[in-house]
Scaffold this active site. Structure first.
Site, PDB file in Angstrom:
ATOM      1  N   THR A  14     -66.019   6.481 -26.021  1.00  0.00           N
ATOM      2  CA  THR A  14     -67.462   6.060 -26.320  1.00  0.00           C
ATOM      3  C   THR A  14     -66.977   5.788 -27.898  1.00  0.00           C
ATOM      4  OG1 THR A  14     -68.656   7.582 -25.188  1.00  0.00           O
ATOM      5  CG2 THR A  14     -69.210   7.264 -27.469  1.00  0.00           C
ATOM      6  N   ASP A  59     -63.306   3.803 -19.893  1.00  0.00           N
ATOM      7  CA  ASP A  59     -64.124   5.092 -19.780  1.00  0.00           C
ATOM      8  C   ASP A  59     -63.304   5.927 -19.524  1.00  0.00           C
ATOM      9  OD1 ASP A  59     -67.317   5.793 -19.597  1.00  0.00           O
ATOM     10  OD2 ASP A  59     -65.949   7.276 -18.917  1.00  0.00           O
ATOM     11  N   SER A  60     -63.275   7.389 -20.032  1.00  0.00           N
ATOM     12  CA  SER A  60     -62.142   8.253 -19.558  1.00  0.00           C
ATOM     13  C   SER A  60     -62.383   8.821 -18.166  1.00  0.00           C
ATOM     14  CB  SER A  60     -61.965   9.305 -20.596  1.00  0.00           C
ATOM     15  OG  SER A  60     -63.028  10.255 -20.399  1.00  0.00           O
ATOM     16  N   ASP A  92     -65.156  12.663 -21.763  1.00  0.00           N
ATOM     17  CA  ASP A  92     -65.332  13.205 -20.304  1.00  0.00           C
ATOM     18  C   ASP A  92     -63.901  14.162 -19.804  1.00  0.00           C
ATOM     19  OD1 ASP A  92     -67.894  12.313 -20.737  1.00  0.00           O
ATOM     20  OD2 ASP A  92     -67.691  10.634 -19.375  1.00  0.00           O
ATOM     21  N   GLN A 273     -64.032  31.465 -12.465  1.00  0.00           N
ATOM     22  CA  GLN A 273     -64.976  30.874 -12.624  1.00  0.00           C
ATOM     23  C   GLN A 273     -65.707  31.050 -13.916  1.00  0.00           C
ATOM     24  OE1 GLN A 273     -68.420  31.018  -9.458  1.00  0.00           O
ATOM     25  NE2 GLN A 273     -66.617  30.759  -7.925  1.00  0.00           N
ATOM     26  N   CYS A 274     -65.370  32.030 -14.544  1.00  0.00           N
ATOM     27  CA  CYS A 274     -65.955  32.593 -15.932  1.00  0.00           C
ATOM     28  C   CYS A 274     -65.404  31.788 -16.873  1.00  0.00           C
ATOM     29  CB  CYS A 274     -65.483  34.059 -16.335  1.00  0.00           C
ATOM     30  SG  CYS A 274     -66.389  35.113 -15.193  1.00  0.00           S
TER      31      CYS A 274
HETATM   32  N1  ASP Z   1     -67.981   8.330 -20.869  1.00  0.00           N
HETATM   33  C1  ASP Z   1     -67.160   8.701 -21.908  1.00  0.00           C
HETATM   34  C2  ASP Z   1     -65.577   8.647 -21.836  1.00  0.00           C
HETATM   35  O1  ASP Z   1     -65.391  10.018 -21.495  1.00  0.00           O
HETATM   36  C3  ASP Z   1     -67.616   9.653 -22.885  1.00  0.00           C
HETATM   37  C4  ASP Z   1     -67.134   9.778 -24.382  1.00  0.00           C
HETATM   38  O2  ASP Z   1     -66.132   8.984 -24.639  1.00  0.00           O
HETATM   39  O3  ASP Z   1     -67.384  10.737 -24.900  1.00  0.00           O
HETATM   40  O4  ASP Z   1     -64.915   7.757 -22.025  1.00  0.00           O
END
Ligand code: ASP
Length: 337
Positions: A14, A59-60, A92, A273-274
């Protein structure tokens, strides 16, 4: 005094995206140009920077172990030319990448800080400027020989961080380990928490795409599903259990499947899971059943650290017993006994 130098590996996310008809998307050239032209970088206490914009900005959510390897190779090839490294990355899967790098970059003696933002640089209310500028200052000026994840005024150990808020600025937390740097009017480093500088030179180890799975238990979980998973060429399974590492003790089929799988050499790691806390399979009968089935403890490792550590060890030349032993000890500050 000679200005410090920081290398920026810009992988996508992002932070550098622009609005489009399909939502935010990365655009080559745009962000690197914006950063290079910033007046902030002329300030005397800012390091000199070099930006390497990756060919395919992603995008990650599209990140793979190949991308982790590319980043590690990139850092290794420029290691002697810079005082520190900043990896710009989407949020992400940022915690996975920070964890993976912490294992892949062996004997790391300089800071490697992974950061990004929730709102792109191009937008008025962006959090990108603060995250980037502070990451650069820390990478340039502090002796932190580890992979960290910087977000919203905190530097977390990379393999301890988790994304916990999809839209808030305080998007990451480190549930089982304190932040190693807190940023307010001053930058406060928790020296006592920082890993010791290694005696050897940086080496990198590739993580090959692993044959592993993560499986979350829930009331009503059908052992048959697990049977299907275990009948593949799987090498490792991260089992997300209840509380301190418990699973139903009245499901004999489930325990039998786990026992057979672990005696066949499939590594089964118990992860809670906690959000916070540690696995202790000796606490309840429901945990003891897993222990008897050959399941090993992930202690207080995050799921991200458990998955990347298991992938890293399966990609090494360690024997099965060594992998099991190393999964249960601290390699890079990812685990507390
Ligand atoms: N979808 C974006 C990513 O992970 C979200 C971000 O960068 O905040 O590349």
């Amino acid at each position: 005094m000679k200005r410090k130098r920081v290398y920026i590996a810009y992988t996508g996310g992002t932070i550098g995206m622009k609005p489009s008809a399909k939502g935010f998307v990365p655009e080559s050239g745009y962000f690197s140009e914006k950063i290079s032209a910033l007046p902030e970088f002329k300030a005397p206490d800012m390091p000199e920077i070099e930006i390497h914009e990756y060919k395919n900005l992603i995008d990650s959510s599209n990140v793979t172990p190949e991308d982790w390897y590319r980043i590690s190779q990139d850092i290794e090839s420029r290691f002697n030319d810079f005082d520190g490294f900043v990896v710009l990355h989407g949020t992400d899967t940022m915690a996975f990448t920070a964890s993976a790098l912490s294992f892949m970059l062996q004997d790391l003696s300089k800071p490697v800080i992974v950061t990004g933002s929730q709102i792109p640089w191009s937008q008025m209310r962006t959090d990108a400027r603060d995250n980037l500028v502070t990451s650069l200052m820390i990478a340039a000026n502090y002796d932190i020989p580890e992979v960290g994840l910087f977000f919203h005024n905190r530097l977390y150990r990379g393999n301890r961080a988790r994304k916990f808020d999809a839209s808030g600025f305080h998007a990451f937390q480190s549930p089982n380990f304190p932040a190693i740097v807190n940023v307010g009017t001053r930058i406060k480093v928790r020296e006592e928490l920082i890993l010791k500088e290694p005696p050897a030179h940086l080496k990198i180890q590739k993580i090959s795409p692993p044959n592993i799975m993560i499986l979350t238990l829930f009331p009503g979980f059908a052992a048959e599903m697990l049977e299907n998973v275990l009948s593949t060429s799987i090498q490792g399974l991260v089992l997300m259990t209840y509380g301190m590492g418990n699973a139903p003790s009245n499901d004999k089929r489930l325990l039998k499947l786990l026992k057979e799988a672990s005696s066949k050499g499939i590594i089964i790691v118990n992860c809670t899971q906690c959000y916070k806390g540690s696995v202790d399979m000796s606490g309840y009968e429901t945990g003891q059943g897993l222990l008897d089935a050959g399941v090993i403890s992930g202690f207080d490792m995050t799921p991200e650290a458990t998955l990347t550590k298991l992938s890293y060890l399966l990609s090494s030349d360690c024997s099965l017993d060594e992998i099991k032993q190393k999964m249960q000890i601290n390699l890079r500050g990812e685990l507390t006994y």
